[in-house]
Write an enzyme that holds these catalytic residues in place. Sequence first.
Site, PDB file in Angstrom:
ATOM      1  N   HIS A   1      76.976   9.161  56.880  1.00 14.17           N
ATOM      2  CA  HIS A   1      76.912   8.376  55.911  1.00 14.17           C
ATOM      3  C   HIS A   1      77.585   6.996  55.938  1.00 14.17           C
ATOM      4  O   HIS A   1      77.993   6.326  54.967  1.00 14.17           O
ATOM      5  CB  HIS A   1      77.553   9.055  54.629  1.00 14.17           C
ATOM      6  CG  HIS A   1      76.792  10.399  54.179  1.00 14.17           C
ATOM      7  ND1 HIS A   1      76.992  11.247  53.458  1.00 14.17           N
ATOM      8  CD2 HIS A   1      75.393  10.490  54.530  1.00 14.17           C
ATOM      9  CE1 HIS A   1      76.127  12.158  53.695  1.00 14.17           C
ATOM     10  NE2 HIS A   1      75.110  11.764  53.969  1.00 14.17           N
TER      11      HIS A   1
ATOM     12  N   ASP B   1      85.655   8.248  56.373  1.00  7.65           N
ATOM     13  CA  ASP B   1      86.907   7.829  56.931  1.00  7.65           C
ATOM     14  C   ASP B   1      86.809   7.817  58.586  1.00  7.65           C
ATOM     15  O   ASP B   1      85.883   8.357  59.033  1.00  7.65           O
ATOM     16  CB  ASP B   1      87.724   8.761  56.329  1.00  7.65           C
ATOM     17  CG  ASP B   1      87.680  10.193  56.850  1.00  7.65           C
ATOM     18  OD1 ASP B   1      87.680  10.620  57.955  1.00  7.65           O
ATOM     19  OD2 ASP B   1      87.599  11.271  55.864  1.00  7.65           O
TER      20      ASP B   1
ATOM     21  N   ASN C   1      81.765  12.110  56.361  1.00  6.09           N
ATOM     22  CA  ASN C   1      82.855  11.293  56.001  1.00  6.09           C
ATOM     23  C   ASN C   1      82.727   9.904  56.343  1.00  6.09           C
ATOM     24  O   ASN C   1      82.412   9.690  57.841  1.00  6.09           O
ATOM     25  CB  ASN C   1      84.199  11.955  56.443  1.00  6.09           C
ATOM     26  CG  ASN C   1      84.457  13.249  55.625  1.00  6.09           C
ATOM     27  OD1 ASN C   1      83.576  13.689  54.829  1.00  6.09           O
ATOM     28  ND2 ASN C   1      85.293  14.272  56.306  1.00  6.09           N
TER      29      ASN C   1
END
Length: 236
Positions: free
Chosen positions: A104, A89, A87
């Site tokens: 990522h 976030d 993620n």
Amino acid sequence: MKTLVVLTGAGISAESGLHTFRDQGGLWHNYRIEDVATPEAWQQDPTRVLAFYNERRKQLIEAKPNNAHLALAALEKKYVVRIITQNIDDLHERGGSTHILHLHGELRKARSTADPDLVYDISGWELNMGDLCEKGSQLRPHVVWFGEAVPLIEDASEIVSSADLLMIIGTSMVVYPAAGLVNYARYGIPIYYIDPQPSPIRWLKNVTVIPRKAGDGVPALVKELLENKEQCNEPE
Ligand code: OAD
């Protein structure tokens, strides 16, 4: 203390209101990967790419970590916890976890298109054309696009190979090289996979599949792991 490695995907943030990619209504049903998440997309239409990530960032700033993120932070009381997340976030950080590898990339950071070592925090939700690094080059989202190398994959595989226990949460396990990380786990260690629609990972030994949402499945498992003295401690 035992080392517990956690691999997370978009499913862990679903109950915080962030879309997954491949579920019904997921991002890749509403956007084409080749329009927003490839180097070619950036070349052809950087404004569109920036708008896609700006929208994600706007939603992220309003989102809060959920019970699954918080429970993983609580595990640090009794385990060495290493989170490897696909993620982009920052909900693991805001949930209180302290060792997080973002395979990522990170949505709230920007990177120079001229020098990949120049990485900056983005203070608000917007990154626009004309936002430049200190060398005068355009900034891009600090994320890994399809077709790009995953610079932290070796670090991640080493972390997985150090695991005494492995937890996999909310990922369809279809994107490589991330999905291949499980193969670095030492043979036979306990593996827990929490996902309401788990993908088949039959080739792995000793997997307990927990077909529940992260928001209730993770706190329940964490409670069990914190209570289970044999799991937390090294053998005498
Ligand atoms: P996917 O969208 O492929 O998979 C999401 C997974 O989360 C599915 O297995 C769902 O069943 C599960 N899920 C949904 N709701 C859940 C909940 N409440 N609790 C737990 N699990 C839930 O997302 P990822 O596997 O993370 O990469 O996707 C991997 C990569 O593909 C992403 O990092 C992104 C994407 O393209 C890039 O953009 C490079």
